[in-house]
Each structure stands twice: as C-alpha cells, then as structure tokens.
Design a protein around this motif. Structure first.
Motif, short mmCIF file in Angstrom:
data_model
loop_
_atom_site.label_atom_id
_atom_site.label_comp_id
_atom_site.label_asym_id
_atom_site.label_seq_id
_atom_site.Cartn_x
_atom_site.Cartn_y
_atom_site.Cartn_z
N GLY A 121 0.78 -1.23 0.00
CA GLY A 121 0.00 0.00 0.00
C GLY A 121 0.81 1.27 0.00
N LYS A 122 1.85 1.33 -0.81
CA LYS A 122 2.66 2.54 -0.92
C LYS A 122 3.13 2.69 -2.37
N PRO A 123 3.46 3.91 -2.76
CA PRO A 123 3.97 4.08 -4.12
C PRO A 123 5.39 3.54 -4.22
N THR A 124 5.81 3.26 -5.41
CA THR A 124 7.18 2.86 -5.71
C THR A 124 7.58 3.60 -6.97
N ASN A 125 8.84 3.60 -7.32
CA ASN A 125 9.28 4.40 -8.45
C ASN A 125 8.83 3.85 -9.81
N VAL A 126 8.88 2.53 -9.97
CA VAL A 126 8.52 1.92 -11.25
C VAL A 126 7.88 0.56 -11.02
N LEU A 127 6.88 0.28 -11.82
CA LEU A 127 6.24 -1.04 -11.84
C LEU A 127 6.28 -1.56 -13.27
N SER A 128 6.52 -2.85 -13.41
CA SER A 128 6.52 -3.49 -14.73
C SER A 128 5.46 -4.57 -14.75
N PHE A 129 4.70 -4.59 -15.83
CA PHE A 129 3.64 -5.58 -16.01
C PHE A 129 3.89 -6.30 -17.33
N PRO A 130 4.48 -7.50 -17.28
CA PRO A 130 4.76 -8.23 -18.52
C PRO A 130 3.49 -8.50 -19.32
N GLY A 131 3.64 -8.50 -20.64
CA GLY A 131 2.53 -8.79 -21.54
C GLY A 131 2.47 -10.26 -21.89
N SER A 132 2.68 -10.57 -23.13
CA SER A 132 2.58 -11.94 -23.61
C SER A 132 3.75 -12.80 -23.14
N GLU A 133 3.50 -14.09 -23.07
CA GLU A 133 4.54 -15.06 -22.69
C GLU A 133 5.58 -15.15 -23.81
N PRO A 134 6.85 -15.35 -23.46
CA PRO A 134 7.88 -15.47 -24.49
C PRO A 134 7.73 -16.76 -25.29
N ASP A 135 8.19 -16.70 -26.53
CA ASP A 135 8.27 -17.87 -27.39
C ASP A 135 9.74 -18.28 -27.41
N GLY A 136 10.12 -19.16 -26.50
CA GLY A 136 11.54 -19.49 -26.34
C GLY A 136 12.27 -18.29 -25.79
N ASP A 137 13.30 -17.82 -26.52
CA ASP A 137 14.06 -16.64 -26.11
C ASP A 137 13.49 -15.35 -26.68
N LEU A 138 12.44 -15.46 -27.49
CA LEU A 138 11.84 -14.28 -28.11
C LEU A 138 10.67 -13.77 -27.28
N TYR A 139 10.68 -12.48 -27.00
CA TYR A 139 9.61 -11.86 -26.22
C TYR A 139 8.73 -11.02 -27.15
N GLY A 140 7.48 -10.84 -26.76
CA GLY A 140 6.57 -10.02 -27.53
C GLY A 140 5.43 -10.86 -28.05
#
Length: 178
Positions: free
Chosen positions: A79-98
């Motif tokens: 319940g507090k702010p932080t400087n940065v949050l990351s929310f991953p999108g799609s699952e990687p296909d092997g070593d490829l992300y996106g």
C-alpha cells in the motif's frame, strides 16, 4: 535467468513500438520523454542478451504516486507508491519476447524525491528506471541475491553505455524485498 543468450542483439529493432502516455504528474515534455525512453530501450537491446519478436511493443505510462500506489496495492499487496512497476505482456516464445512486451508505469513524485535524495540528474534516474523496467519485462528480477547481481550488472553496463554513473556504486548487491 536460465538459458539467456550471452550477448546483446545489437540495437532496438526498427519495427519495435514504444508507446508513451503521460497520465498525471509534472513530467518533462513528451518529446523529451520519448527521446530518453528510446535511448534507454535501445541501450537495453545493445547490451542485454534479449530479443523481441518483430513488431513488438512496450507501453510506458508516466503518472503520479497515487496511481502507482493503487497499482502497487492491487498487484503486489503493498500500500505505498514505488518508483517503477513493470507488467509483462505476452509469454515469451523461447528466447523471443513479444509481441506485447508489457507496461512500465512510473511515479513522478517518488522519482523526483529519489533524484533529490541521491543528488543525481532526473533524466539519469529516469533512464535507469526505464532500463530496470525493461529488464523486468525480459524476466530479469532481483528477489534473490544471485538474480540481483545479474540484473544490476546488466543495468551498470547499459547505463555506462549511456554515460550514466553506476547507480549501485555505494550500495551492496542485495535482493530487493520491496
């Protein structure tokens, strides 16, 4: 970080999309933010062993502490702010992300306060947090000491390429419980 390639891929792919939204807060001009973000993300691709699918995109949201605090509480139970949050999108296909890398959300007041406390340039700290957020989208983490060492080492290399001093110079490598 198992089975990651050993070297950076060279540069930001030509068809990689960076979407920027200023939702709240007193941020620099959107063109300045875009330039800073492009440089930081390009540096990630130059140094880190990461690769994205053709046409991949990332969204960067620049907002205030109140919005980040709400997200942090909802998704991380804090319940507090932080400087940065990351929310991953799609699952990687092997070593490829996106193709949807995910969202990176920044809290303006927290970042400004940290900049003042650390005595560093706002643009340098913001660049660091964009790099940090991108590495999270590529499954890097800092919850365990060995993960923190790997991620922070990459951050140091990436930031050095941008002419930014080591943000961990005066701090021991420790897992982050925040």
């Amino acid at each position: 970080m198992d089975d990651k390639p050993q070297a950076g891929q060279g540069a930001l792919p030509d068809d990689f999309q960076i979407d920027i939204a200023v939702a709240a807060g007193s941020w620099p001009d959107e063109n300045e933010l875009a330039s800073l973000c492009h440089a930081a993300i390009d540096a990630v691709f130059k140094v880190a062993p990461v690769e994205a699918l053709a046409g991949s995109e990332v969204s960067l949201v620049f907002t205030d502490d109140a919005a980040v605090q709400e997200l942090n509480k909802r998704w991380r139970g804090k319940g507090k702010p932080t400087n940065v949050l990351s929310f991953p999108g799609s699952e990687p296909d092997g070593d490829l992300y996106g193709p949807l890398m995910g969202d990176i959300v920044m809290a303006q007041e927290t970042i400004s306060r940290e900049t003042d406390e650390l005595g560093i340039e706002f643009s340098h700290h913001l660049s660091h947090l964009v790099v940090h957020g991108m590495l999270h989208l590529f499954d890097y983490d800092h919850q365990e000491n060995d993960e923190a060492e790997l991620m922070e080492g990459l951050e140091r290399q990436i930031l050095a390429g941008l002419g930014i001093s080591d943000p961990y110079a005066d701090k021991p490598l420790l897992a982050d419980d925040d």
